[in-house]
Motif scaffolding. Structure first.
Motif, PDB file in Angstrom:
ATOM      1  N   VAL A  58     131.933  -8.045  70.092  1.00 23.87           N
ATOM      2  CA  VAL A  58     133.086  -7.802  70.966  1.00 23.87           C
ATOM      3  C   VAL A  58     132.804  -6.728  72.019  1.00 23.87           C
ATOM      4  CG1 VAL A  58     134.799  -8.570  69.274  1.00 23.87           C
ATOM      5  CG2 VAL A  58     134.134  -6.152  69.350  1.00 23.87           C
ATOM      6  N   LEU A  59     131.570  -6.307  72.135  1.00 29.53           N
ATOM      7  CA  LEU A  59     131.212  -5.187  72.991  1.00 29.53           C
ATOM      8  C   LEU A  59     131.709  -5.346  74.429  1.00 29.53           C
ATOM      9  CD1 LEU A  59     129.508  -2.509  72.989  1.00 29.53           C
ATOM     10  CD2 LEU A  59     127.667  -3.904  73.924  1.00 29.53           C
ATOM     11  N   GLU A  60     131.420  -6.473  75.046  1.00 31.41           N
ATOM     12  CA  GLU A  60     131.790  -6.673  76.448  1.00 31.41           C
ATOM     13  C   GLU A  60     133.306  -6.631  76.636  1.00 31.41           C
ATOM     14  OE1 GLU A  60     127.761  -8.372  75.764  1.00 31.41           O
ATOM     15  OE2 GLU A  60     129.667  -8.493  74.708  1.00 31.41           O
ATOM     16  N   TRP A  61     134.055  -7.200  75.734  1.00 27.43           N
ATOM     17  CA  TRP A  61     135.515  -7.212  75.840  1.00 27.43           C
ATOM     18  C   TRP A  61     136.097  -5.815  75.705  1.00 27.43           C
ATOM     19  CZ3 TRP A  61     132.701 -11.158  73.921  1.00 27.43           C
ATOM     20  CH2 TRP A  61     132.939 -12.419  74.471  1.00 27.43           C
ATOM     21  N   ARG A  62     135.492  -4.992  74.850  1.00 27.88           N
ATOM     22  CA  ARG A  62     136.005  -3.634  74.624  1.00 27.88           C
ATOM     23  C   ARG A  62     135.632  -2.668  75.746  1.00 27.88           C
ATOM     24  NH1 ARG A  62     138.132  -6.705  71.980  1.00 27.88           N
ATOM     25  NH2 ARG A  62     138.355  -6.732  69.723  1.00 27.88           N
ATOM     26  N   PRO A  65     136.333  -2.755  81.990  1.00 23.60           N
ATOM     27  CA  PRO A  65     137.581  -2.134  82.431  1.00 23.60           C
ATOM     28  C   PRO A  65     138.661  -3.130  82.852  1.00 23.60           C
ATOM     29  CG  PRO A  65     135.711  -1.018  83.418  1.00 23.60           C
ATOM     30  CD  PRO A  65     135.185  -2.257  82.739  1.00 23.60           C
ATOM     31  N   THR A  66     138.294  -4.360  83.145  1.00 25.11           N
ATOM     32  CA  THR A  66     139.284  -5.368  83.550  1.00 25.11           C
ATOM     33  C   THR A  66     139.780  -6.213  82.385  1.00 25.11           C
ATOM     34  OG1 THR A  66     137.652  -7.093  84.062  1.00 25.11           O
ATOM     35  CG2 THR A  66     138.195  -5.518  85.832  1.00 25.11           C
ATOM     36  N   SER A  67     139.263  -5.980  81.194  1.00 21.57           N
ATOM     37  CA  SER A  67     139.630  -6.782  80.024  1.00 21.57           C
ATOM     38  C   SER A  67     140.927  -6.277  79.387  1.00 21.57           C
ATOM     39  CB  SER A  67     138.513  -6.722  78.976  1.00 21.57           C
ATOM     40  OG  SER A  67     138.941  -7.315  77.757  1.00 21.57           O
ATOM     41  N   PRO A  68     141.827  -7.182  79.045  1.00 22.25           N
ATOM     42  CA  PRO A  68     143.034  -6.753  78.336  1.00 22.25           C
ATOM     43  C   PRO A  68     142.724  -6.241  76.927  1.00 22.25           C
ATOM     44  CG  PRO A  68     143.010  -9.147  78.585  1.00 22.25           C
ATOM     45  CD  PRO A  68     141.835  -8.611  79.351  1.00 22.25           C
ATOM     46  N   ARG A  70     140.203  -4.104  76.271  1.00 24.51           N
ATOM     47  CA  ARG A  70     139.344  -2.933  76.410  1.00 24.51           C
ATOM     48  C   ARG A  70     139.878  -1.757  75.608  1.00 24.51           C
ATOM     49  NH1 ARG A  70     141.138   1.240  79.460  1.00 24.51           N
ATOM     50  NH2 ARG A  70     142.916   0.876  80.800  1.00 24.51           N
ATOM     51  N   ILE A  71     138.956  -0.836  75.284  1.00 24.54           N
ATOM     52  CA  ILE A  71     139.349   0.415  74.639  1.00 24.54           C
ATOM     53  C   ILE A  71     139.822   1.376  75.737  1.00 24.54           C
ATOM     54  CG2 ILE A  71     137.810   0.095  72.655  1.00 24.54           C
ATOM     55  CD1 ILE A  71     135.883   2.119  74.020  1.00 24.54           C
ATOM     56  N   PRO A  72     140.619   2.362  75.394  1.00 29.41           N
ATOM     57  CA  PRO A  72     141.144   3.277  76.429  1.00 29.41           C
ATOM     58  C   PRO A  72     140.061   3.998  77.233  1.00 29.41           C
ATOM     59  CG  PRO A  72     142.339   3.585  74.371  1.00 29.41           C
ATOM     60  CD  PRO A  72     141.200   2.643  74.078  1.00 29.41           C
ATOM     61  N   GLU A  73     138.935   4.306  76.624  1.00 32.28           N
ATOM     62  CA  GLU A  73     137.866   5.015  77.330  1.00 32.28           C
ATOM     63  C   GLU A  73     137.224   4.177  78.429  1.00 32.28           C
ATOM     64  OE1 GLU A  73     138.161   6.712  73.164  1.00 32.28           O
ATOM     65  OE2 GLU A  73     138.207   4.710  74.042  1.00 32.28           O
ATOM     66  N   ALA A  74     137.327   2.872  78.347  1.00 31.88           N
ATOM     67  CA  ALA A  74     136.703   1.972  79.327  1.00 31.88           C
ATOM     68  C   ALA A  74     137.654   1.771  80.503  1.00 31.88           C
ATOM     69  CB  ALA A  74     136.355   0.636  78.675  1.00 31.88           C
ATOM     70  N   ASP A  75     137.783   2.820  81.297  1.00 31.35           N
ATOM     71  CA  ASP A  75     138.797   2.808  82.347  1.00 31.35           C
ATOM     72  C   ASP A  75     138.253   2.716  83.767  1.00 31.35           C
ATOM     73  OD1 ASP A  75     137.654   5.309  82.386  1.00 31.35           O
ATOM     74  OD2 ASP A  75     139.542   6.413  82.249  1.00 31.35           O
ATOM     75  N   GLU A 100     126.214  -7.003  83.559  1.00 33.63           N
ATOM     76  CA  GLU A 100     126.770  -8.272  84.034  1.00 33.63           C
ATOM     77  C   GLU A 100     128.287  -8.224  84.188  1.00 33.63           C
ATOM     78  OE1 GLU A 100     125.160 -11.157  85.010  1.00 33.63           O
ATOM     79  OE2 GLU A 100     123.364  -9.901  84.890  1.00 33.63           O
ATOM     80  N   VAL A 101     128.964  -7.378  83.402  1.00 32.88           N
ATOM     81  CA  VAL A 101     130.423  -7.260  83.532  1.00 32.88           C
ATOM     82  C   VAL A 101     130.816  -6.091  84.435  1.00 32.88           C
ATOM     83  CG1 VAL A 101     130.963  -8.451  81.381  1.00 32.88           C
ATOM     84  CG2 VAL A 101     130.776  -5.961  81.369  1.00 32.88           C
ATOM     85  N   GLY A 102     129.838  -5.528  85.153  1.00 32.44           N
ATOM     86  CA  GLY A 102     130.144  -4.541  86.167  1.00 32.44           C
ATOM     87  C   GLY A 102     129.893  -3.094  85.806  1.00 32.44           C
ATOM     88  N   LEU A 103     129.374  -2.824  84.628  1.00 34.92           N
ATOM     89  CA  LEU A 103     129.095  -1.448  84.222  1.00 34.92           C
ATOM     90  C   LEU A 103     127.643  -1.111  84.567  1.00 34.92           C
ATOM     91  CD1 LEU A 103     131.001  -1.490  80.844  1.00 34.92           C
ATOM     92  CD2 LEU A 103     131.688  -0.335  82.943  1.00 34.92           C
TER      93      LEU A 103
END
Length: 132
Positions: A58-62, A65-68, A70-75, A100-103
């Motif tokens: 689940v790493l990419e989802w957490r 920053p655009t994922s619903p 995401r963890i709060p730190e991924a802002d 790939e997801v923008g990080l």
């Protein structure tokens, strides 16, 4: 070279990988350390102080920053994420996937927790900060 070795080499070519000591310094300065080891690996090797434990599935989802989910730190996209695994192989693939997801500042630790421990960096008995 095996196909998986080729995939790993391509993943690493886009990363500025860190030594355990470099990673620790960055964590002390506010970087997000993400531990993807399994529970048995963490029980054997110990926990990493300040690390967030996020399952690789689940790493990419957490962390997106655009994922619903995401963890709060991924802002934000410029978040410095340092992924660590047991030996530094799957963490390279994970960090490349985060690119790939923008990080774009995501990276991993050369040698993983094994190298971290060998360098004498801190380990803790727990509990871990597990994010599901």
């Amino acid at each position: 070279m095996s196909r998986v070795d080729d995939v790993l080499a391509r993943a690493r070519s886009g990363l500025q990988r860190l030594s355990p000591e470099q990673a620790w310094r960055e964590v002390e300065s506010g970087a997000l350390l993400v531990d993807t080891r399994t529970p048995p690996q963490r029980a054997r090797q110990g926990e990493l102080p300040g690390a967030l434990v996020i399952d690789r599935t689940v790493l990419e989802w957490r962390l997106d920053p655009t994922s619903p989910a995401r963890i709060p730190e991924a802002d934000r996209d410029d978040l410095r994420v340092i992924v660590i695994c047991r030996q530094g192989y799957s963490s390279s693939l994970a960090a490349a996937s985060l690119h790939e997801v923008g990080l774009a500042r995501a990276t991993d630790v050369i040698g993983g927790v094994e190298a971290w421990a060998a360098a004498g960096l801190p380990l803790a008995p727990g509990p871990a900060d597990v994010r599901e």
